[in-house]
Write a protein that holds these residues in place. Structure first.
Motif, PDB file in Angstrom:
ATOM      1  N   THR A  45      -3.858   3.194   6.253  1.00  0.00           N
ATOM      2  CA  THR A  45      -3.106   2.222   5.453  1.00  0.00           C
ATOM      3  C   THR A  45      -3.754   0.845   5.513  1.00  0.00           C
ATOM      4  N   GLN A  83       0.822  -1.215   0.000  1.00  0.00           N
ATOM      5  CA  GLN A  83       0.000   0.000   0.000  1.00  0.00           C
ATOM      6  C   GLN A  83       0.847   1.251   0.000  1.00  0.00           C
ATOM      7  N   TYR A  84       1.813   1.336   0.929  1.00  0.00           N
ATOM      8  CA  TYR A  84       2.588   2.587   0.984  1.00  0.00           C
ATOM      9  C   TYR A  84       3.489   2.738  -0.239  1.00  0.00           C
ATOM     10  N   THR A 141       1.702   5.003 -15.306  1.00  0.00           N
ATOM     11  CA  THR A 141       2.921   4.527 -14.660  1.00  0.00           C
ATOM     12  C   THR A 141       3.445   3.250 -15.304  1.00  0.00           C
ATOM     13  N   LEU A 160      -4.697  -0.652 -10.678  1.00  0.00           N
ATOM     14  CA  LEU A 160      -4.546   0.800 -10.802  1.00  0.00           C
ATOM     15  C   LEU A 160      -4.257   1.228 -12.238  1.00  0.00           C
ATOM     16  N   ARG A 213       0.817   3.631  -3.180  1.00  0.00           N
ATOM     17  CA  ARG A 213      -0.136   4.712  -2.990  1.00  0.00           C
ATOM     18  C   ARG A 213       0.443   5.931  -2.296  1.00  0.00           C
ATOM     19  N   GLN A 214       1.634   5.782  -1.695  1.00  0.00           N
ATOM     20  CA  GLN A 214       2.198   6.901  -0.948  1.00  0.00           C
ATOM     21  C   GLN A 214       3.623   7.256  -1.405  1.00  0.00           C
ATOM     22  N   THR A 215       4.523   6.277  -1.424  1.00  0.00           N
ATOM     23  CA  THR A 215       5.886   6.579  -1.864  1.00  0.00           C
ATOM     24  C   THR A 215       5.894   7.058  -3.310  1.00  0.00           C
ATOM     25  N   ASN A 265       2.732   7.513  -6.378  1.00  0.00           N
ATOM     26  CA  ASN A 265       1.300   7.359  -6.639  1.00  0.00           C
ATOM     27  C   ASN A 265       1.090   6.701  -7.999  1.00  0.00           C
ATOM     28  N   ASP A 316      -7.203   0.792   3.657  1.00  0.00           N
ATOM     29  CA  ASP A 316      -7.068   0.703   2.198  1.00  0.00           C
ATOM     30  C   ASP A 316      -6.771  -0.731   1.794  1.00  0.00           C
ATOM     31  N   GLY A 371      -0.495   4.936 -11.188  1.00  0.00           N
ATOM     32  CA  GLY A 371      -1.739   5.100 -11.929  1.00  0.00           C
ATOM     33  C   GLY A 371      -1.588   4.595 -13.351  1.00  0.00           C
TER      34      GLY A 371
END
Length: 325
Positions: A279, A129-130, A142, A164, A133-135, A137, A282, A139
């Motif tokens: 986190t 997840q991180y 990508t 995604l 979705r965080q480190t 993003n 999600d 989509g």
């Protein structure tokens, strides 16, 4: 008394010993849980070997991830109660039939997710997840490379990244693992034992490279991972299963296209209760909806942790592995 695995001196898998331990009752802000399943992760071998020092030294009970039933709670604990099914990541101490743990690290498991899946997905799933979705993003625009695509984090990340809309490239070490990765979201999988992964990434991306490379391998994939990136791409080094990188040269980032590099850890992303709930929430959402499937591919008795560690380090496991108390 209950049974647990303890480490009295760091070293090979043989230092894991099966013995009786006292647990006690929870203090303020704590809970006592009875484990139903415990997650096996590569980070467990880092603490066991001494690569990562245990916070309180030796002896210690290893393990960062588990699921179980709340037995009792201490003063001031209101978000969980006895009988709740809960799961967690950290702190050390999971390799035990029962344990005391800070209650604010526990999250209630949704009904749609069983204990084995929960125990085996908390660290790996929240890591995915991180990362995605965080480190960075991820989509539809990508293109990413994920090393160890058939590993626990890799199989979750492949499914999630494909959902995604990303172009998902992976590496694996055998044809069986290549096939497994392809069945879990990867459009392209490179067998690094028979192919040069840098050259293959350039072929797959028509020379453009990737926006982001996720690298948990370390020594064996450095600096090749940097050569798989677009200019100003991001290298995410989040593990070192082949050994730590020696003498990292910051100037390489400039020479190879003004690259970015980060060395994240999950615990920085779930440091607060709010971060943990976001986190894990999600993760629970995509698993409950079937977007990400958690396949528990290996089970060992907790008493057989020596064999479990030996197989993990020998690259004989795929996906998620749990220890059963």
């Amino acid at each position: 008394m209950v049974q647990a695995i303890r480490v009295h001196e760091t070293g090979s898998a043989d230092v894991l010993t099966w013995e009786h331990v006292e647990v006690g009752e929870p203090g303020p802000g704590e809970a006592r849980i009875r484990h139903t399943a415990i997650g096996l992760n590569f980070i467990d071998t880092y603490f066991r070997s001494g690569l990562y020092p245990a916070p309180d030294g030796v002896p210690f009970i290893p393990g960062n991830e588990g699921a179980g039933i709340v037995q009792t709670v201490g003063e001031g604990v209101s978000h969980i109660k006895p009988g709740d099914r809960v799961a967690y990541v950290g702190p050390l101490g999971a390799y035990a039939q029962e344990r005391i743990i800070p209650a604010d690290r526990l999250v209630v498991i949704p009904d749609a997710i069983d204990d084995k899946a929960a125990a085996g997905m908390m660290l790996k799933g929240m890591t995915a997840q991180y990362l995605l979705r965080q480190t960075f993003n991820v989509g539809p625009e990508t293109t990413l490379l994920f090393h160890a695509a058939a590993g626990g984090v890799g199989l979750i990340a492949g499914q999630w990244a494909a959902h995604l809309g990303a172009t998902v490239i992976g590496t694996a070490g055998s044809e069986d693992k290549v096939d497994l990765a392809k069945a879990n979201g990867y459009q392209h999988v490179i067998n690094y034992r028979t192919e040069n992964f840098v050259e293959r990434v350039k072929e797959i991306t028509a020379g453009k490279g990737c926006d982001v490379v996720y690298d948990s391998v370390g020594k064996d994939t450095y600096p090749g991972s940097l050569d798989c990136l677009k200019p100003r791409g991001l290298w995410v080094s989040f593990g070192q299963s082949s050994g730590p990188i020696q003498d990292f040269n910051l100037a390489l980032l400039a020479q190879k296209g003004s690259l970015f590099a980060t060395r994240p850890t999950l615990f920085s992303y779930i440091a607060t209760r709010e971060q943990l709930e976001m986190t894990s929430g999600d993760l629970f959402d995509v698993v409950s909806k079937g977007v990400v499937k958690i396949a528990v591919n290996q089970e060992y008795r907790l008493a057989d942790a020596v064999q479990a560690h030996t197989d993990l380090e020998g690259r004989k496991t795929t996906g998620t592995t749990v220890l059963i108390p």
